[in-house]
Scaffold this motif. Structure first.
Motif: not given
Lengths: 202, 150
Positions: A172-181
């Motif tokens: 969750i953390e990695i995908i959301l960080l990559e998405d700009g969160f």
């Protein structure tokens, strides 16, 4: 709503409690249950009506009364959690035939702390989590096994499920960080959003 | 269609006293100004037949000082799919356990090794990680919260 697979989670929503809440949500989803949490912020009639509907439609309930204490010295403690727990126990006693099959788990911070303030709940299934999410997962798994909510052969060891929990959180953390969160936005995801991403991660 | 103006409240930290405008499509002007300028420019443009559209909460997250607005975030179906499908075998997890720090590869049942010090565990993780776009070291705290991602 499916009564047999719904779990009503009655707990605080403050930041200090969030690691425990996330662990409870994960454990419910891991065993194919649907966590039901009141997300209405107001303290009006609509909130308690929503909570009563969730209680009526959930076979399982987890009540965490570990935060029934004053936030500041000299203040009154919070009574929402014991109040909602009372409604749930009442529903299982006075409710319909199917509601009489309800099961509830009461979580506490430390063992027997509740005895001094709410001794009437002695005899219920009360477990302590010591403010530790891993311990909370363990207690919920034990409760599932004891109530045959999940067949024992389907329940993995605590270390296995804890690893899975950490892996899901990392996804969750990695995908959301990559998405700009931002980290704060990830930390502050709403409960429905968190349930949604955790379902995807599992 | 009457032209209208979007006034976006912005973070002074990143856009101090900057005025940034861009015509995104015909007759639509997005104007980003600091709050002190918003009222002045707004009333000026109203007098010149613009309709003002106030956007209440735009969030600015770009720390590199590029002029970019980010609307409130949503978990989209695409994002959920990405979370579901991401490969994690190249990831390394650094987690506390029984007063030690363990290093474990993604998908592995057992820990690669345990260390007394967090820094030693981190160094070990950096040594064993496969260099690729999709490799990460994820450090957790005792509560199972992510404290650092490399």
């Amino acid at each position: 709503m499916n009564f047999q697979t719904n779990i009503f989670i009655n707990c605080p929503f403050d930041n200090e409690y969030k690691p425990l809440l996330k662990a409870l949500i994960f454990t419910s989803l891991y065993f194919r249950f649907e966590p039901k949490i009141s997300t209405t912020a107001s303290s009006s009639d609509s909130r308690i009506t929503e909570i009563m509907k969730l209680i009526e439609n959930s076979k399982y309930s987890i009540h965490d009364i570990s935060r029934c204490e004053p936030l500041k010295s000299g203040e009154m403690p919070r009574f929402n959690m014991p109040y909602e727990m009372g409604i749930d126990i009442g529903c299982s006693v006075y409710g319909t035939k199917i509601q009489k099959t309800k099961q509830c788990l009461i979580l506490e911070k430390v063992k027997n702390r509740y005895d001094t303030v709410i001794s009437d709940i002695s005899g219920q299934d009360i477990k302590e989590h010591n403010n530790n999410p891993k311990k909370a997962i363990e207690k919920v798994m034990e409760w599932f096994a004891a109530n045959e909510a999940v067949p024992i052969k389907m329940i993995p060891g605590l270390s296995t499920i804890w690893k899975k929990y950490l892996e899901c959180k990392a996804k969750i953390e990695i995908i959301l960080l990559e998405d700009g969160f931002t980290k704060k936005e990830i930390k502050d995801l709403s409960i429905p959003q968190y349930i949604s991403v955790m379902k995807s991660a599992l | 269609m009457r032209p209208y103006l979007k006034i976006l409240p912005i973070s002074v930290k990143y856009y101090s006293q900057n005025v940034y405008s861009k015509v995104l499509r015909e007759n639509v002007l997005n104007l980003i100004v600091t709050s002190s300028l918003a009222l002045v420019t707004g009333s000026f443009l109203v007098r010149h037949s613009y309709t003002i559209k106030l956007i209440p909460l735009a969030t600015i997250t770009n720390k590199t000082n590029r002029k970019r607005t980010v609307q409130s975030k949503h978990i989209t179906a695409t994002l959920a799919k990405k979370i579901n499908e991401i490969e994690t075998q190249d990831w390394i997890y650094v987690t506390p356990r029984d007063n030690m720090w363990t290093v474990r590869k993604g998908g592995a049942e057992r820990a690669f090794r345990s260390y007394k010090l967090k820094v030693a565990a981190l160094n070990a993780a950096k040594k064993i990680i496969q260099p690729s776009i999709n490799s990460h070291i994820i450090v957790f705290d005792a509560q199972g919260e992510i404290s650092k991602v490399f």
